[in-house]
Design a protein around this motif. Structure first.
Motif, PDB file in Angstrom:
ATOM      1  N   ASP A 118      -9.209  -1.809  32.747  1.00 39.53           N
ATOM      2  CA  ASP A 118      -9.144  -0.447  32.228  1.00 39.53           C
ATOM      3  C   ASP A 118     -10.424   0.288  32.583  1.00 39.53           C
ATOM      4  O   ASP A 118     -11.524  -0.253  32.449  1.00 39.53           O
ATOM      5  CB  ASP A 118      -8.991  -0.473  30.706  1.00 39.53           C
ATOM      6  CG  ASP A 118      -7.666  -1.056  30.260  1.00 39.53           C
ATOM      7  OD1 ASP A 118      -6.657  -0.333  30.315  1.00 39.53           O
ATOM      8  OD2 ASP A 118      -7.640  -2.240  29.867  1.00 39.53           O
TER       9      ASP A 118
ATOM     10  N   THR B 262     -12.105   4.661  33.271  1.00 43.24           N
ATOM     11  CA  THR B 262     -11.893   6.083  33.098  1.00 43.24           C
ATOM     12  C   THR B 262     -12.483   6.867  34.269  1.00 43.24           C
ATOM     13  O   THR B 262     -13.473   6.451  34.871  1.00 43.24           O
ATOM     14  CB  THR B 262     -12.514   6.589  31.779  1.00 43.24           C
ATOM     15  OG1 THR B 262     -12.372   8.014  31.707  1.00 43.24           O
ATOM     16  CG2 THR B 262     -14.001   6.268  31.708  1.00 43.24           C
TER      17      THR B 262
ATOM     18  N   LEU C 243      -2.588   6.323  34.588  1.00 45.22           N
ATOM     19  CA  LEU C 243      -1.690   6.152  33.449  1.00 45.22           C
ATOM     20  C   LEU C 243      -1.308   7.468  32.785  1.00 45.22           C
ATOM     21  O   LEU C 243      -0.399   7.505  31.956  1.00 45.22           O
ATOM     22  CB  LEU C 243      -2.324   5.207  32.425  1.00 45.22           C
ATOM     23  CG  LEU C 243      -2.576   3.779  32.911  1.00 45.22           C
ATOM     24  CD1 LEU C 243      -3.014   2.889  31.764  1.00 45.22           C
ATOM     25  CD2 LEU C 243      -1.339   3.195  33.586  1.00 45.22           C
ATOM     26  N   SER C 244      -1.995   8.551  33.139  1.00 46.13           N
ATOM     27  CA  SER C 244      -1.644   9.849  32.564  1.00 46.13           C
ATOM     28  C   SER C 244      -0.255  10.298  33.010  1.00 46.13           C
ATOM     29  O   SER C 244       0.364  11.152  32.373  1.00 46.13           O
ATOM     30  CB  SER C 244      -2.680  10.910  32.944  1.00 46.13           C
ATOM     31  OG  SER C 244      -2.638  11.177  34.339  1.00 46.13           O
TER      32      SER C 244
ATOM     33  N   ASN D  81       1.725   8.523  30.182  1.00 42.54           N
ATOM     34  CA  ASN D  81       1.342   8.726  28.790  1.00 42.54           C
ATOM     35  C   ASN D  81       0.400   9.925  28.689  1.00 42.54           C
ATOM     36  O   ASN D  81      -0.724   9.864  29.186  1.00 42.54           O
ATOM     37  CB  ASN D  81       0.658   7.465  28.260  1.00 42.54           C
ATOM     38  CG  ASN D  81       0.287   7.574  26.795  1.00 42.54           C
ATOM     39  OD1 ASN D  81       0.466   8.617  26.173  1.00 42.54           O
ATOM     40  ND2 ASN D  81      -0.248   6.502  26.241  1.00 42.54           N
TER      41      ASN D  81
ATOM     42  N   ASP E 207      -1.381  10.962  26.337  1.00 43.85           N
ATOM     43  CA  ASP E 207      -2.641  10.643  25.661  1.00 43.85           C
ATOM     44  C   ASP E 207      -3.656  10.039  26.628  1.00 43.85           C
ATOM     45  O   ASP E 207      -4.865  10.168  26.436  1.00 43.85           O
ATOM     46  CB  ASP E 207      -2.397   9.672  24.510  1.00 43.85           C
ATOM     47  CG  ASP E 207      -1.640  10.325  23.353  1.00 43.85           C
ATOM     48  OD1 ASP E 207      -1.727  11.573  23.226  1.00 43.85           O
ATOM     49  OD2 ASP E 207      -0.977   9.603  22.598  1.00 43.85           O
ATOM     50  N   SER E 208      -3.162   9.377  27.669  1.00 44.04           N
ATOM     51  CA  SER E 208      -4.064   8.774  28.654  1.00 44.04           C
ATOM     52  C   SER E 208      -4.808   9.829  29.450  1.00 44.04           C
ATOM     53  O   SER E 208      -5.912   9.583  29.951  1.00 44.04           O
ATOM     54  CB  SER E 208      -3.275   7.863  29.606  1.00 44.04           C
ATOM     55  OG  SER E 208      -2.737   6.768  28.910  1.00 44.04           O
TER      56      SER E 208
ATOM     57  N   HIS F  41      -7.536   7.829  31.838  1.00 47.50           N
ATOM     58  CA  HIS F  41      -7.265   6.388  31.884  1.00 47.50           C
ATOM     59  C   HIS F  41      -6.615   5.958  33.196  1.00 47.50           C
ATOM     60  O   HIS F  41      -5.537   6.402  33.555  1.00 47.50           O
ATOM     61  CB  HIS F  41      -6.360   6.014  30.715  1.00 47.50           C
ATOM     62  CG  HIS F  41      -6.259   4.554  30.459  1.00 47.50           C
ATOM     63  ND1 HIS F  41      -5.488   4.010  29.457  1.00 47.50           N
ATOM     64  CD2 HIS F  41      -6.847   3.486  31.065  1.00 47.50           C
ATOM     65  CE1 HIS F  41      -5.602   2.698  29.462  1.00 47.50           C
ATOM     66  NE2 HIS F  41      -6.407   2.351  30.438  1.00 47.50           N
TER      67      HIS F  41
ATOM     68  N   TRP G 158     -10.296   2.326  22.702  1.00 42.94           N
ATOM     69  CA  TRP G 158     -10.870   2.304  24.041  1.00 42.94           C
ATOM     70  C   TRP G 158     -11.985   1.265  24.144  1.00 42.94           C
ATOM     71  O   TRP G 158     -12.094   0.542  25.142  1.00 42.94           O
ATOM     72  CB  TRP G 158     -11.388   3.690  24.427  1.00 42.94           C
ATOM     73  CG  TRP G 158     -11.915   3.724  25.831  1.00 42.94           C
ATOM     74  CD1 TRP G 158     -13.220   3.839  26.235  1.00 42.94           C
ATOM     75  CD2 TRP G 158     -11.146   3.608  27.036  1.00 42.94           C
ATOM     76  NE1 TRP G 158     -13.312   3.798  27.605  1.00 42.94           N
ATOM     77  CE2 TRP G 158     -12.050   3.660  28.122  1.00 42.94           C
ATOM     78  CE3 TRP G 158      -9.780   3.462  27.300  1.00 42.94           C
ATOM     79  CZ2 TRP G 158     -11.629   3.570  29.453  1.00 42.94           C
ATOM     80  CZ3 TRP G 158      -9.364   3.379  28.620  1.00 42.94           C
ATOM     81  CH2 TRP G 158     -10.284   3.436  29.677  1.00 42.94           C
TER      82      TRP G 158
END
Length: 206
Positions: free
Chosen positions: A47, A49, A71-72, A75, A77-78, A83, A155
């Protein structure tokens, strides 16, 4: 290795290369396991950012990769935390280790799993160029404010583990087993798209 194969590997590694961040807290014993030029393997998912603020721990992994999953796209929220994810069983070359006061940046290049021997036995002008950029980024960002979205327990739990080893410092991959060959210096001319090894044209090498 034939020139066409070498070009394919470097295209796969460096085309669309982007930088990602992953902060954590590690003991000096764990940090000392990293060596410049070392090849490491991460068994789990990585993982990271795309948002680079101040360091939220004593260690920052700066990861250069051309093939992370955004991953956005899956999702919403990602997207707030930028993310990105690398698959399990991922290989990296340690390009640089930089320490300023009590903060350390470990600069990792994501490499294809079929190019481990090549990257262990060679260096290139591209590696040097991105390492210089990485060092500048560390100096620039080390004292920036923390990114609030990256301070959540979720996170921090995702990113707390060291990369390439377990919590006891046992490396997942022993790069001393890689066949050692004569070190090669690879020069990539990105404008002319030519490759030279040890400063000789490739057609005089193979």
């Amino acid at each position: 290795m034939k020139n066409s194969r070498l070009k394919a590997i470097y295209n796969e590694t460096f085309s669309d290369l982007k930088l990602f961040y992953r902060d954590t807290n590690l003991s000096d014993d764990l940090i000392s396991n990293y060596k410049i030029g070392q090849i490491i393997q991460e068994k789990g998912f990585t993982d990271m950012t795309s948002i680079g603020g101040g360091l939220s721990g004593n260690v920052r992994y700066l990861i250069a990769s051309a093939h992370p999953k955004d991953l956005s796209k899956f999702n919403p929220d990602s997207a707030k935390i930028g993310h990105f994810l690398l698959d399990s069983i991922t290989y990296f070359k340690v390009l640089d280790i930089q320490k300023i006061e009590n903060k350390t940046q470990v600069f990792l290049l994501n490499i294809p799993d079929n190019s481990i021997t090549l990257f262990k036995n060679s260096s290139s002008n591209l590696e040097e160029e991105i390492t210089e950029n990485a060092r500048k980024k560390f100096v620039k960002k080390i004292n920036l404010p923390l990114v609030p979205e990256l301070q959540t327990e979720n996170w921090k739990e995702r990113t707390k583990a060291p990369i390439g080893m377990n919590d006891n410092g046992e490396l997942f991959f022993d790069d001393s087993k890689i066949k050692i060959e004569s070190p090669k210096r690879i020069e990539i001319n990105t404008e002319k798209k030519t490759i030279a090894i040890n400063k000789k044209p490739w057609w005089k090498i193979w």
